[in-house]
Enzyme design. Structure first.
Site, PDB file in Angstrom:
ATOM      1  N   ASN A 232       0.852  -1.193   0.000  1.00 39.31           N
ATOM      2  CA  ASN A 232       0.000   0.000   0.000  1.00 39.31           C
ATOM      3  C   ASN A 232       0.889   1.244   0.000  1.00 39.31           C
ATOM      4  OD1 ASN A 232      -2.230   1.625   0.066  1.00 39.31           O
ATOM      5  ND2 ASN A 232      -3.084   0.794   1.951  1.00 39.31           N
TER       6      ASN A 232
ATOM      7  N   HIS B 240      -6.733   2.503  11.532  1.00 37.25           N
ATOM      8  CA  HIS B 240      -7.490   1.344  11.057  1.00 37.25           C
ATOM      9  C   HIS B 240      -8.672   0.989  11.953  1.00 37.25           C
ATOM     10  CE1 HIS B 240      -4.069   0.554   8.326  1.00 37.25           C
ATOM     11  NE2 HIS B 240      -4.913  -0.207   7.652  1.00 37.25           N
TER      12      HIS B 240
END
Length: 435
Positions: A307, A338
């Site tokens: 990512n 997250h």
């Protein structure tokens, strides 16, 4: 396999695919001189609003409110204060929404709605754009015309000034996924007249389409293997290694496919490589570098390439200002960003420890390994160990619940990160003694 990841990634891909005709239409309209800049901003904003309503339903208001609030902050706060206020307000709002998910999953013990999961994913991407824009303003890369609260201006002037920022925060090619696009690149693309030639655009999109098709075929085959075999609750000793590795590969294929699709959508709209890139700005960075991710023998390199745009954003936002423990602070913030689920807290802190161990192990190995056969053997062993540690971390992060996390920690797979922990301790003591 984690229920939530697969629960919302598939619907997101469907909505991303439905946005392709509008992305191609925007790219075509940018060729026309009769399509003014304000109309381009409005087109991207209207597309973002329509996509948000289609994908999130009434939950779309959870994304619209912080985007509008950020535009207000940019107008009211000076360049020195805007980042602090934008960061605090955005992360507070996102945390409240994640707490709502915690309440649904752990207290009510209900399955969260797909639309709410999509909203949370979009909020996380919005946080990237909000903080990236506010950092650009603080560092002087973007000049924002801030006004005092008591300063009077017409409504139309306020809207004209805020339109580029709101459009950037909500533009539809990046609303549900895709690598982080800076505001300078976004503005240069909207205000420019260049576009990809039809032949180049078709070739680039065809390449990505073939990659997605290949990944989806591998997912189908591997999915049957994963479902047919035993899970972590039923596996026996060494069989647990195969279960962990195959499940992690299935997760990686899912993410690779989604990232390539998101990249293709940005490319179709004209926000891909080659547009709006200035010498002082870092270039376009796709999220998936599959070859490096699957061949590297270093956890630190895997971390930078996994990512990629998010890794670069975390480095700029946290690591470069981390002070004493920048690596630990970066992974701790990543767990917060997250959602702070139990598996995420454990997984990201374990990841930080593995990266530290990786640096010490490979630095020490480089001093002793001289012959190429030993170097080849060393690379093969560390590659296998790296892939297994990454699989362990991925299952920990995706496990989310304490019961699933306990199954993973209680399996023989815990040996792999434990080896790196021991080596990190021994090499760290040796380094202190040497110093």
């Amino acid at each position: 396999m984690d229920r939530l990841t697969l629960f919302f990634l598939h619907p997101v891909s469907l909505y991303q695919g439905a946005a392709f005709p509008f992305a191609l239409l925007f790219n075509y309209l940018c060729i026309l001189d009769s399509f003014p800049t304000h109309a381009r901003y409005l087109f991207l904003l209207a597309g973002g609003g329509a996509l948000a309503l289609a994908a999130m339903g009434s939950f779309a208001v959870l994304v619209l409110i912080p985007a509008l609030w950020t535009a207000v902050l940019i107008s009211w706060r000076g360049p020195r204060d805007v980042h602090r206020w934008a960061f605090i307000s955005q992360m507070s709002w996102q945390t409240l929404c994640h707490l709502g998910l915690h309440y649904t999953e752990y207290y009510l013990r209900e399955r969260p709605s797909t639309r709410f999961c999509i909203t949370l994913s979009s909020l996380m991407l919005l946080t990237q754009r909000v903080t990236s824009l506010s950092l650009d303003i603080r560092e002087g890369k973007v000049k924002a015309a801030s006004r005092g609260i008591g300063e009077r201006s017409s409504l139309s002037e306020h809207l004209c000034e805020a339109l580029p920022y709101i459009s950037y925060l909500l533009f539809f090619p990046a609303l549900l996924g895709g690598p982080l696009c800076s505001f300078q690149k976004f503005q240069a693309r909207v205000q420019g007249s260049g576009t990809l030639s039809p032949r180049r655009a078709l070739w680039a999109l065809s390449q990505r389409g073939l990659q997605i098709l290949g990944l989806e075929c591998l997912k189908v085959v591997l999915g049957k293997v994963v479902r047919a075999g035993a899970g972590l609750a039923d596996c026996q000793q060494l069989e647990c290694i195969r279960v962990m590795w195959s499940t992690a590969v299935f997760f990686k294929l899912t993410y690779y496919s989604c990232w390539i699709l998101d990249d293709a959508l940005l490319h179709a709209a004209g926000f891909g490589p080659g547009f709006g890139h200035s010498p002082s700005e870092e270039g376009y960075l796709p999220d998936a570098d599959i070859w490096t991710l699957e061949t590297t023998h270093r956890i630190s390199l895997f971390t930078r390439k996994w990512n990629q745009s998010t890794a670069r954003w975390l480095r700029r936002l946290v690591f470069q200002h981390g002070g004493t423990w920048p690596l630990l602070q970066t992974f701790a913030f990543s767990a917060w960003w997250h959602g702070l689920h139990p598996g995420q807290v454990f997984g990201f802190l374990c990841w930080a420890l593995m990266v530290e161990a990786d640096y010490l192990i490979h630095t020490s190995a480089g001093l002793f390994i001289r012959s190429w056969p030993m170097h080849l053997l060393y690379r093969a062993l560390t590659w296998a160990h790296t892939q297994l540690i990454i699989a362990y971390i991925m299952l920990a992060v995706e496990a989310r619940s304490l019961s699933s996390l306990w199954l993973l920690c209680n399996s023989c797979n815990s040996v792999f990160p434990l080896v790196y922990c021991i080596l990190r301790f021994l090499l760290g003591k040796r380094k202190q003694t040497f110093n």
